[in-house]
Write an enzyme that holds these catalytic residues in place. Structure first.
Site, mmCIF file in Angstrom:
data_model
loop_
_atom_site.group_PDB
_atom_site.id
_atom_site.type_symbol
_atom_site.label_atom_id
_atom_site.label_comp_id
_atom_site.label_asym_id
_atom_site.label_seq_id
_atom_site.Cartn_x
_atom_site.Cartn_y
_atom_site.Cartn_z
ATOM 1 N N SER A 99 38.219 35.369 18.761
ATOM 2 C CA SER A 99 39.559 35.765 18.298
ATOM 3 C C SER A 99 39.410 36.779 17.180
ATOM 4 C CB SER A 99 40.294 34.533 17.771
ATOM 5 O OG SER A 99 41.441 34.922 17.062
ATOM 6 N N TYR A 150 40.813 27.170 13.211
ATOM 7 C CA TYR A 150 40.797 28.140 14.303
ATOM 8 C C TYR A 150 39.923 29.343 13.928
ATOM 9 C CZ TYR A 150 42.561 30.847 18.266
ATOM 10 O OH TYR A 150 42.651 31.562 19.438
ATOM 11 N N ALA A 180 37.574 29.578 11.689
ATOM 12 C CA ALA A 180 36.159 29.222 11.516
ATOM 13 C C ALA A 180 35.484 28.917 12.849
ATOM 14 C CB ALA A 180 36.052 28.017 10.581
#
Lengths: 79, 247
Positions: free
Chosen positions: B144, B156, B158
């Site tokens: 992402s 999210y 990490a």
């Protein structure tokens, strides 16, 4: 072909070595071909030979010719 | 038909980016093991139709990725078909509403890592053995843009950053087996997850994007298809950012 013959052939094929090298005393990293890359080829050849799927713990424990025979008992393969 | 005759495993297929990847792969001639968490008649009908339209087989595999035993059982089910696995796309992920570390329970963080990272690692460990045997494969992870800019919550951002570390290491490990490993890092995308932001957060996110719009799931799927196919046969260990040019 006996299970022992299949086992030796799997070692030879998986590690790309001569069958004469495959014997008791053969250990992980004792020959250049049995390194971490060769190890995965060996696992694949053993899985193919005996139609099994080895657990990750067993892949890690497969440290010698003799240990492999012991591990295979878990999969109901007697050598 | 860039994937004709290839066999692929895709996680998180029932919606969003995963569904777009499934569509794209089927249209490009790939047979697909479509990993989903929740079964539905709607999905069953969808894959039946998609498979027939494109003359490929699509097999549903139900796995709750937070359950290690289910991941192992799912991998066994896939491998029991004795087909070569050419492509693995680790797409499934979980996300929570935006919150600070101070307001996030460790349990929430661990759960996100279980699904976004550890389950993908386990699935890769189990399926890559098939690729190693065939000395061929392409693995694509969905990371992402949050891995770079921290644009999502802690667990999210990490876990998606950790995927990049995993990908780079595996590119090194699997290279000798002719297995390529890459990642796609989408920016804000028009999926259920991407549409769940508050209006204000979305406005900020889009202002940081050169193209000032959300990505479409199909645009992410195109990038995945490129990395999965032989079009990228000399590309490994890379992150392809598909984020409209984040500043």
């Amino acid at each position: 072909m006996t299970n022992l013959e299949k086992y030796i052939e799997a070692f030879a094929e998986g590690l790309e070595i001569d069958k004469s090298v495959v014997k008791e005393g053969l250990e992980y990293q004792s020959i250049p071909e049995w390194d971490s890359v060769g190890h995965m080829g060996l696992v694949a050849a053993i899985e193919d030979a005996f139609d099994i799927m080895m657990d990750t713990d067993d892949i890690i424990d497969l440290s010698s010719f003799e240990k492999g025979i012991e591990i295979l008992k878990k999969y109901e393969v007697e050598i | 038909m860039l994937l004709k005759g290839k066999n692929a495993v895709i996680t998180g297929c029932n919606r969003g980016i995963g569904k777009a990847i499934l569509d794209n792969f089927a249209q490009n001639g790939a047979n697909v093991y479509a990993v989903i968490r929740t079964e539905s008649d709607e999905f069953d009908n969808y894959i039946k139709e998609l498979g027939a339209q494109n003359e490929v087989f699509i097999k549903k595999i139900v796995i709750d990725l937070s359950d290690e035993e289910q991941v192992k059982a799912g991998a066994k089910e896939i491998l029991s078909d004795k087909l070569p696995i050419d492509i693995l796309v680790c797409n499934a992920g979980t996300s929570n509403p935006l919150s600070s570390l101070a307001m996030t329970k460790m349990e929430t963080i661990k759960n996100a890592f279980d699904i976004n990272l550890f389950s993908q690692m386990l699935l890769t460990q189990l399926l890559a053995r098939n690729m190693m045997r065939n000395k061929n494969g392409s693995i694509v992870y969905i990371s992402s843009s949050a891995a770079y800019d921290g644009g999502a919550n802690i667990e999210y951002s990490a876990s998606k950053a950790a995927i990049i570390g995993e990908m780079r290491r595996l590119a090194v490990e699997y290279g000798p087996f002719n297995i390529r490993v890459n990642a796609v890092a989408p920016g804000l995308t028009a999926t259920d997850m991407g549409n769940s932001m508050s209006e204000e957060d979305e406005k900020i996110a889009l202002s940081m994007n050169i193209m000032h719009r959300k990505g479409k799931p199909e645009e992410i799927a195109d990038a995945v298809m490129y990395l999965a196919s032989d079009m990228s046969s000399f590309v490994t260990g890379q992150v392809l950012r598909v984020d409209g040019g984040l500043r």
